[in-house]
Motif scaffolding. Sequence first.
Motif, PDB file in Angstrom:
ATOM      1  N   LEU A   1       0.817  -1.217   0.000  1.00  0.00           N
ATOM      2  CA  LEU A   1       0.000   0.000   0.000  1.00  0.00           C
ATOM      3  C   LEU A   1       0.852   1.268   0.000  1.00  0.00           C
ATOM      4  CD1 LEU A   1      -2.695  -1.004   2.650  1.00  0.00           C
ATOM      5  CD2 LEU A   1      -3.098  -0.599   0.210  1.00  0.00           C
ATOM      6  N   GLY A   2       2.130   1.132   0.335  1.00  0.00           N
ATOM      7  CA  GLY A   2       2.983   2.312   0.466  1.00  0.00           C
ATOM      8  C   GLY A   2       2.649   3.109   1.711  1.00  0.00           C
ATOM      9  N   ASP A   3       2.096   2.439   2.718  1.00  0.00           N
ATOM     10  CA  ASP A   3       1.682   3.087   3.963  1.00  0.00           C
ATOM     11  C   ASP A   3       2.879   3.129   4.918  1.00  0.00           C
ATOM     12  OD1 ASP A   3       0.615   3.871   6.389  1.00  0.00           O
ATOM     13  OD2 ASP A   3      -1.071   2.466   6.328  1.00  0.00           O
ATOM     14  N   ASP A   4       3.683   4.185   4.826  1.00  0.00           N
ATOM     15  CA  ASP A   4       4.895   4.287   5.634  1.00  0.00           C
ATOM     16  C   ASP A   4       4.598   4.389   7.128  1.00  0.00           C
ATOM     17  OD1 ASP A   4       6.500   4.099   3.388  1.00  0.00           O
ATOM     18  OD2 ASP A   4       6.668   6.270   3.156  1.00  0.00           O
ATOM     19  N   LEU A   5       3.566   5.134   7.488  1.00  0.00           N
ATOM     20  CA  LEU A   5       3.221   5.263   8.904  1.00  0.00           C
ATOM     21  C   LEU A   5       2.748   3.918   9.453  1.00  0.00           C
ATOM     22  CD1 LEU A   5       2.946   6.965  11.408  1.00  0.00           C
ATOM     23  CD2 LEU A   5       0.686   7.687  10.608  1.00  0.00           C
ATOM     24  N   GLY A   6       1.909   3.226   8.708  1.00  0.00           N
ATOM     25  CA  GLY A   6       1.457   1.901   9.125  1.00  0.00           C
ATOM     26  C   GLY A   6       2.617   0.928   9.228  1.00  0.00           C
ATOM     27  N   ARG A   7       3.538   1.041   8.285  1.00  0.00           N
ATOM     28  CA  ARG A   7       4.731   0.183   8.296  1.00  0.00           C
ATOM     29  C   ARG A   7       5.582   0.474   9.530  1.00  0.00           C
ATOM     30  NH1 ARG A   7       9.430   1.287   5.811  1.00  0.00           N
ATOM     31  NH2 ARG A   7      10.873  -0.423   5.748  1.00  0.00           N
ATOM     32  N   ALA A   8       5.741   1.754   9.875  1.00  0.00           N
ATOM     33  CA  ALA A   8       6.504   2.124  11.065  1.00  0.00           C
ATOM     34  C   ALA A   8       5.854   1.551  12.316  1.00  0.00           C
ATOM     35  CB  ALA A   8       6.622   3.643  11.168  1.00  0.00           C
ATOM     36  N   ARG A   9       4.538   1.641  12.399  1.00  0.00           N
ATOM     37  CA  ARG A   9       3.827   1.095  13.555  1.00  0.00           C
ATOM     38  C   ARG A   9       3.962  -0.425  13.609  1.00  0.00           C
ATOM     39  NH1 ARG A   9      -1.252   5.143  12.852  1.00  0.00           N
ATOM     40  NH2 ARG A   9      -0.442   6.793  14.195  1.00  0.00           N
ATOM     41  N   CYS A  10       3.900  -1.057  12.465  1.00  0.00           N
ATOM     42  CA  CYS A  10       4.059  -2.503  12.392  1.00  0.00           C
ATOM     43  C   CYS A  10       5.454  -2.908  12.867  1.00  0.00           C
ATOM     44  CB  CYS A  10       3.792  -2.989  10.968  1.00  0.00           C
ATOM     45  SG  CYS A  10       3.850  -4.788  10.764  1.00  0.00           S
ATOM     46  N   LEU A  11       6.468  -2.222  12.381  1.00  0.00           N
ATOM     47  CA  LEU A  11       7.845  -2.531  12.778  1.00  0.00           C
ATOM     48  C   LEU A  11       8.059  -2.311  14.273  1.00  0.00           C
ATOM     49  CD1 LEU A  11       9.721  -0.944   9.738  1.00  0.00           C
ATOM     50  CD2 LEU A  11       9.552  -3.394  10.276  1.00  0.00           C
ATOM     51  N   ALA A  12       7.489  -1.247  14.817  1.00  0.00           N
ATOM     52  CA  ALA A  12       7.624  -0.978  16.253  1.00  0.00           C
ATOM     53  C   ALA A  12       6.948  -2.070  17.074  1.00  0.00           C
ATOM     54  CB  ALA A  12       7.035   0.391  16.592  1.00  0.00           C
ATOM     55  N   THR A  13       5.798  -2.539  16.613  1.00  0.00           N
ATOM     56  CA  THR A  13       5.102  -3.609  17.323  1.00  0.00           C
ATOM     57  C   THR A  13       5.868  -4.922  17.202  1.00  0.00           C
ATOM     58  OG1 THR A  13       3.017  -2.467  16.831  1.00  0.00           O
ATOM     59  CG2 THR A  13       2.850  -4.727  17.625  1.00  0.00           C
ATOM     60  N   LEU A  14       6.431  -5.179  16.031  1.00  0.00           N
ATOM     61  CA  LEU A  14       7.286  -6.359  15.865  1.00  0.00           C
ATOM     62  C   LEU A  14       8.502  -6.281  16.790  1.00  0.00           C
ATOM     63  CD1 LEU A  14       7.306  -6.978  12.015  1.00  0.00           C
ATOM     64  CD2 LEU A  14       6.782  -8.684  13.763  1.00  0.00           C
ATOM     65  N   ALA A  15       9.052  -5.091  16.953  1.00  0.00           N
ATOM     66  CA  ALA A  15      10.188  -4.905  17.858  1.00  0.00           C
ATOM     67  C   ALA A  15       9.788  -5.265  19.283  1.00  0.00           C
ATOM     68  CB  ALA A  15      10.699  -3.469  17.788  1.00  0.00           C
ATOM     69  N   GLN A  16       8.595  -4.839  19.701  1.00  0.00           N
ATOM     70  CA  GLN A  16       8.111  -5.185  21.036  1.00  0.00           C
ATOM     71  C   GLN A  16       7.996  -6.700  21.189  1.00  0.00           C
ATOM     72  OE1 GLN A  16       4.374  -3.112  21.139  1.00  0.00           O
ATOM     73  NE2 GLN A  16       5.237  -1.370  22.241  1.00  0.00           N
ATOM     74  N   LEU A  17       7.459  -7.351  20.173  1.00  0.00           N
ATOM     75  CA  LEU A  17       7.291  -8.801  20.203  1.00  0.00           C
ATOM     76  C   LEU A  17       8.639  -9.505  20.354  1.00  0.00           C
ATOM     77  CD1 LEU A  17       5.587 -11.378  19.936  1.00  0.00           C
ATOM     78  CD2 LEU A  17       5.727 -11.092  17.445  1.00  0.00           C
ATOM     79  N   HIS A  18       9.623  -9.083  19.562  1.00  0.00           N
ATOM     80  CA  HIS A  18      10.941  -9.701  19.634  1.00  0.00           C
ATOM     81  C   HIS A  18      11.613  -9.434  20.984  1.00  0.00           C
ATOM     82  CE1 HIS A  18      11.519 -11.572  15.699  1.00  0.00           C
ATOM     83  NE2 HIS A  18      10.672 -10.644  15.287  1.00  0.00           N
ATOM     84  N   ALA A  19      11.397  -8.248  21.534  1.00  0.00           N
ATOM     85  CA  ALA A  19      11.949  -7.941  22.854  1.00  0.00           C
ATOM     86  C   ALA A  19      11.316  -8.852  23.913  1.00  0.00           C
ATOM     87  CB  ALA A  19      11.719  -6.474  23.197  1.00  0.00           C
ATOM     88  N   LEU A  20      10.018  -9.047  23.835  1.00  0.00           N
ATOM     89  CA  LEU A  20       9.336  -9.923  24.783  1.00  0.00           C
ATOM     90  C   LEU A  20       9.832 -11.364  24.667  1.00  0.00           C
ATOM     91  CD1 LEU A  20       5.700  -8.557  24.405  1.00  0.00           C
ATOM     92  CD2 LEU A  20       7.114  -8.451  26.473  1.00  0.00           C
ATOM     93  N   ARG A  21      10.155 -11.775  23.456  1.00  0.00           N
ATOM     94  CA  ARG A  21      10.655 -13.131  23.225  1.00  0.00           C
ATOM     95  C   ARG A  21      12.135 -13.284  23.569  1.00  0.00           C
ATOM     96  NH1 ARG A  21       7.697 -14.400  17.425  1.00  0.00           N
ATOM     97  NH2 ARG A  21       5.702 -15.079  18.303  1.00  0.00           N
ATOM     98  N   GLY A  22      12.778 -12.168  23.935  1.00  0.00           N
ATOM     99  CA  GLY A  22      14.178 -12.224  24.334  1.00  0.00           C
ATOM    100  C   GLY A  22      15.173 -12.063  23.202  1.00  0.00           C
ATOM    101  N   ASP A  23      14.698 -11.702  22.010  1.00  0.00           N
ATOM    102  CA  ASP A  23      15.574 -11.501  20.860  1.00  0.00           C
ATOM    103  C   ASP A  23      15.900 -10.013  20.743  1.00  0.00           C
ATOM    104  OD1 ASP A  23      16.947 -11.474  18.472  1.00  0.00           O
ATOM    105  OD2 ASP A  23      15.386 -12.491  17.308  1.00  0.00           O
ATOM    106  N   ALA A  24      16.793  -9.555  21.621  1.00  0.00           N
ATOM    107  CA  ALA A  24      17.109  -8.127  21.700  1.00  0.00           C
ATOM    108  C   ALA A  24      17.735  -7.598  20.422  1.00  0.00           C
ATOM    109  CB  ALA A  24      18.022  -7.859  22.881  1.00  0.00           C
ATOM    110  N   GLU A  25      18.550  -8.411  19.763  1.00  0.00           N
ATOM    111  CA  GLU A  25      19.218  -7.958  18.536  1.00  0.00           C
ATOM    112  C   GLU A  25      18.203  -7.641  17.435  1.00  0.00           C
ATOM    113  OE1 GLU A  25      22.252  -9.876  15.327  1.00  0.00           O
ATOM    114  OE2 GLU A  25      22.752 -10.156  17.442  1.00  0.00           O
TER     115      GLU A  25
END
Length: 135
Positions: A43-67
């Motif tokens: 869709l070219g939705d950069d803001l949505g993509r940023a929010r998605c990436l930030a939420t994915l970052a939270q998920l990986h942090a919760l799973r212990g994958d800090a890198e």
Amino acid sequence: QPRSATRTDAALRVDLAAALLVEGEWSAAGEWLDQARPMLEALGDDLGRARCLATLAQLHALRGDAEEALRLQAAALRAAPLEVDEWASAVLSLSSLQAKGGAAAAAEATLREAAQICETAKASPSSKAEAIASQ
């Protein structure tokens, strides 16, 4: 870019994933984010993509994958100018991940740069969007 109350299916998937993270449903959240990410890119939705990436970052942090969390959080900040509260949360998350990963100097630099952006926005409120966009 004007804001709209209309939400795409992809954006709704990100919102649902964020709610699932709060509820501890990490696997389901990951599935929704995996579906949303290519949709937002198409869709070219950069803001949505940023929010998605930030939420994915939270998920990986919760799973212990800090890198991976650190990589995704940095990508989220580069993807699009976020709303002020989202931006502040992303900056704090990024600096926290950096510090936990043993990069205290990088965490300090991240917070120093964020403070500089805030000072620029405070000094010239009309350029707040430009200051955040320069993140």
